[in-house]
Structure formats: structure tokens, C-alpha cells
Design a protein around this motif. Sequence first.
Motif, mmCIF file in Angstrom:
data_model
loop_
_atom_site.group_PDB
_atom_site.id
_atom_site.type_symbol
_atom_site.label_atom_id
_atom_site.label_comp_id
_atom_site.label_asym_id
_atom_site.label_seq_id
_atom_site.Cartn_x
_atom_site.Cartn_y
_atom_site.Cartn_z
ATOM 1 N N SER A 2 61.775 4.420 24.811
ATOM 2 C CA SER A 2 63.055 4.896 24.288
ATOM 3 C C SER A 2 63.702 5.894 25.240
ATOM 4 O O SER A 2 64.930 5.877 25.427
ATOM 5 C CB SER A 2 62.850 5.522 22.902
ATOM 6 O OG SER A 2 62.352 4.565 21.989
ATOM 7 N N THR A 3 62.902 6.758 25.832
ATOM 8 C CA THR A 3 63.436 7.702 26.820
ATOM 9 C C THR A 3 64.034 6.959 27.999
ATOM 10 O O THR A 3 65.148 7.257 28.451
ATOM 11 C CB THR A 3 62.325 8.650 27.303
ATOM 12 O OG1 THR A 3 61.848 9.430 26.201
ATOM 13 C CG2 THR A 3 62.833 9.579 28.393
ATOM 14 N N ASP A 58 67.338 5.278 27.034
ATOM 15 C CA ASP A 58 68.476 6.195 26.941
ATOM 16 C C ASP A 58 68.962 6.622 28.316
ATOM 17 O O ASP A 58 70.173 6.647 28.575
ATOM 18 C CB ASP A 58 68.080 7.416 26.127
ATOM 19 C CG ASP A 58 69.287 8.227 25.672
ATOM 20 O OD1 ASP A 58 70.065 7.705 24.860
ATOM 21 O OD2 ASP A 58 69.461 9.359 26.140
ATOM 22 N N GLU A 90 72.658 5.786 29.954
ATOM 23 C CA GLU A 90 73.565 6.817 30.448
ATOM 24 C C GLU A 90 74.055 6.485 31.853
ATOM 25 O O GLU A 90 75.240 6.617 32.168
ATOM 26 C CB GLU A 90 72.872 8.176 30.459
ATOM 27 C CG GLU A 90 73.793 9.298 30.938
ATOM 28 C CD GLU A 90 73.058 10.574 31.301
ATOM 29 O OE1 GLU A 90 73.717 11.615 31.413
ATOM 30 O OE2 GLU A 90 71.841 10.514 31.512
ATOM 31 N N VAL A 110 72.780 0.514 23.389
ATOM 32 C CA VAL A 110 71.331 0.420 23.215
ATOM 33 C C VAL A 110 71.068 -0.262 21.884
ATOM 34 O O VAL A 110 71.605 0.151 20.847
ATOM 35 C CB VAL A 110 70.667 1.808 23.243
ATOM 36 C CG1 VAL A 110 69.180 1.696 22.897
ATOM 37 C CG2 VAL A 110 70.827 2.457 24.611
ATOM 38 N N TRP A 163 65.380 6.847 17.534
ATOM 39 C CA TRP A 163 66.837 6.761 17.630
ATOM 40 C C TRP A 163 67.563 7.324 16.420
ATOM 41 O O TRP A 163 68.607 7.979 16.584
ATOM 42 C CB TRP A 163 67.261 5.321 17.892
ATOM 43 C CG TRP A 163 66.901 4.855 19.262
ATOM 44 C CD1 TRP A 163 65.877 4.013 19.593
ATOM 45 C CD2 TRP A 163 67.530 5.224 20.489
ATOM 46 N NE1 TRP A 163 65.831 3.830 20.954
ATOM 47 C CE2 TRP A 163 66.833 4.565 21.530
ATOM 48 C CE3 TRP A 163 68.596 6.039 20.818
ATOM 49 C CZ2 TRP A 163 67.186 4.682 22.869
ATOM 50 C CZ3 TRP A 163 68.960 6.168 22.154
ATOM 51 C CH2 TRP A 163 68.253 5.503 23.152
ATOM 52 N N TRP A 210 67.864 10.956 17.017
ATOM 53 C CA TRP A 210 68.693 11.264 18.188
ATOM 54 C C TRP A 210 70.172 11.070 17.893
ATOM 55 O O TRP A 210 71.022 11.626 18.599
ATOM 56 C CB TRP A 210 68.294 10.378 19.371
ATOM 57 C CG TRP A 210 66.948 10.708 19.939
ATOM 58 C CD1 TRP A 210 66.143 11.749 19.601
ATOM 59 C CD2 TRP A 210 66.242 9.980 20.940
ATOM 60 N NE1 TRP A 210 64.982 11.714 20.333
ATOM 61 C CE2 TRP A 210 65.013 10.638 21.154
ATOM 62 C CE3 TRP A 210 66.521 8.832 21.677
ATOM 63 C CZ2 TRP A 210 64.062 10.192 22.080
ATOM 64 C CZ3 TRP A 210 65.582 8.381 22.588
ATOM 65 C CH2 TRP A 210 64.370 9.053 22.796
ATOM 66 N N THR A 211 70.497 10.292 16.875
ATOM 67 C CA THR A 211 71.909 10.039 16.532
ATOM 68 C C THR A 211 72.249 10.606 15.159
ATOM 69 O O THR A 211 73.237 10.206 14.553
ATOM 70 C CB THR A 211 72.210 8.530 16.558
ATOM 71 O OG1 THR A 211 71.325 7.851 15.647
ATOM 72 C CG2 THR A 211 72.004 7.954 17.948
ATOM 73 N N ARG A 239 76.650 8.104 21.807
ATOM 74 C CA ARG A 239 75.864 9.059 22.603
ATOM 75 C C ARG A 239 76.811 9.634 23.639
ATOM 76 O O ARG A 239 77.277 8.918 24.540
ATOM 77 C CB ARG A 239 74.695 8.357 23.280
ATOM 78 C CG ARG A 239 73.610 7.923 22.337
ATOM 79 C CD ARG A 239 72.731 9.067 21.892
ATOM 80 N NE ARG A 239 71.802 9.464 22.945
ATOM 81 C CZ ARG A 239 71.183 10.637 22.978
ATOM 82 N NH1 ARG A 239 71.425 11.535 22.050
ATOM 83 N NH2 ARG A 239 70.349 10.919 23.950
ATOM 84 N N VAL A 292 74.831 3.223 20.377
ATOM 85 C CA VAL A 292 73.484 2.878 19.904
ATOM 86 C C VAL A 292 73.608 2.170 18.572
ATOM 87 O O VAL A 292 74.265 2.676 17.649
ATOM 88 C CB VAL A 292 72.605 4.133 19.730
ATOM 89 C CG1 VAL A 292 71.213 3.734 19.234
ATOM 90 C CG2 VAL A 292 72.488 4.916 21.026
#
Length: 274
Positions: free
Chosen positions: A10-11, A14, A18, A29, A40, A43-44, A73, A83
Motif C-alpha cells: 500500500s505504501t 501510494d 503520487e 488507486v 486506505w 488514509w482517506t 489524495r 482512491v
Amino acid sequence: MAATGGSGRSTVSDLLAERMAAADATTVVLDTAPRLSSPWPSWTAGQQSGGLAALPPDRPLTRSQVRHAAAARPGTGRPGWHVLTDGRDWHSPPLALPHAPAAWLQLAAIGGWQCVVADTPHPVSHDLIESRCAGQTGQTRSWYELPYAVPVLCASATAGGVQALQQAVMALHADGIPLQRTVVVLVAQSDGRVPAVARAGAAMLSARTAAVVHLPYDPHIRAHGLRTVARLRSRTRQAARLLSEEVLAAAGASWGTPLPDAPRPAPLAVVSHS
């Protein structure tokens, strides 16, 4: 993709999204993991997008519906990216997410994004062996066969991570999967020099795959995840830029530069009811 959990998929997804957005590509994503096993949604968090739950699988969708369902994002001084995840509360009933990669491709095509980064939860090696024994096409091969797909195979830069990665590469090779357009990312778990086992694994894999990229340890990611990207180290950003360059180079080597237009799924006919 990865051979095991905790490999930094996942890192990497992302950071790659970007960089692709920074290259003026509209990017999304696709979070294909179940909600409670995915980072996720957190993160959102706080966004009012409907998420995957707002996209009924049994009805035709419009571009505006898909775009409005996506979370945003924000980029740091650059265009942001989207995402598609299941951002509902943790106690909500699980969604029946599609297993077929082609269904996710169709969803992204409806949304009209130029670049799609799929964060896949299935373990590559197990999927390949299981599908071979069952005489079926597995998840891994199906993702590879999508138009202009450049798989990114992630592993932690540890002895166990490199061993799992090497087994995955052997399984891919045995199944005739095109490793020449596979990019490997070794994700550091601590600061300092890259472990000897990771350097040895990278040397072995560089001859078999399109590229091997080292993602350095970043304390901000370890402490806060990727809720924000403003405080990432410069070397993390440099690694992300190198990763995006290697992915584009692998695509160009396989299909030419610029890439031809990707095929788009045919729209469903409108059925009128009297």
C-alpha cells in the motif's frame, strides 16, 4: 503485488500514484482488499465520498458516479490523485468485491483515469501454485494479462522477505509469467545500510526483472502511515521518482513510447422499460 503480507504494497502504491499524478497523468488507486485489512480507509478518512459501496455492481455506471465515489489524495504542490476504497464504518457489512481483475479495469475505464495503480492483497506464490493445481487462471496471471500492465512486486528488505520474494519469482518463472516487465521494490524496515541479504537478492533479481528499486526507511511512514505526504524524507521521494521512471521504462520497452491507446470496455446498451 507481494508474496506475503506486510510487504509495503500500500505504501508503494501510494508513492507510485503520487509520482504518476505529478507527471500529469490522471491517476487512481484501486483498493482491492477487504476493508478491515486495508489501510486506505484510514488514509482517506473524513471525506464524504461514497466509496465502493456507492457503486452497485448490477447497474450501469456513469463517469460522474465513479469519480464522485473516489476519495481524493492531495499532492504536495502537484495535482492530486484518487482512491477507490470502502470507506464505511468498521461495523458495516462486508462488500462483495469483484475477484476478476478485468472488473476492476472496467471500473477504472468508466472513471476515465489514464493511470491505474491496483493494490492487490492476494499472496502471489500461493495464488500461482493453487491455480496451477486447479487448472485455472489465477489472480496473478489475470492482472498480468490486462492491457499495459506493469506488475510491481514488493518485499520487505529482510531475510524472510527476500526469501519469500525469491520463491515468488521462481513461481512466476515456472508459470511463464513475463518477468521482463516486472519491477521489484525492496522496502527497508530500519534505517541505515541496506542489509547484505537484500543487496544479494537485488543483484540476483536485477538480471531477471525489469528493475529493482530500494525504498528506504522513513520514520514518518512508520509512525503515521500515509495520512499525509508532506513530511516524507527527500530520499523517499527520490525512490518513488525512480520507481515511476522504471515502471514507465518497462511499459515503453514492452509496448513502445508513447503507449498506444488502451482498449476500453464497450458500454452497456440502454434498456428502456415501458
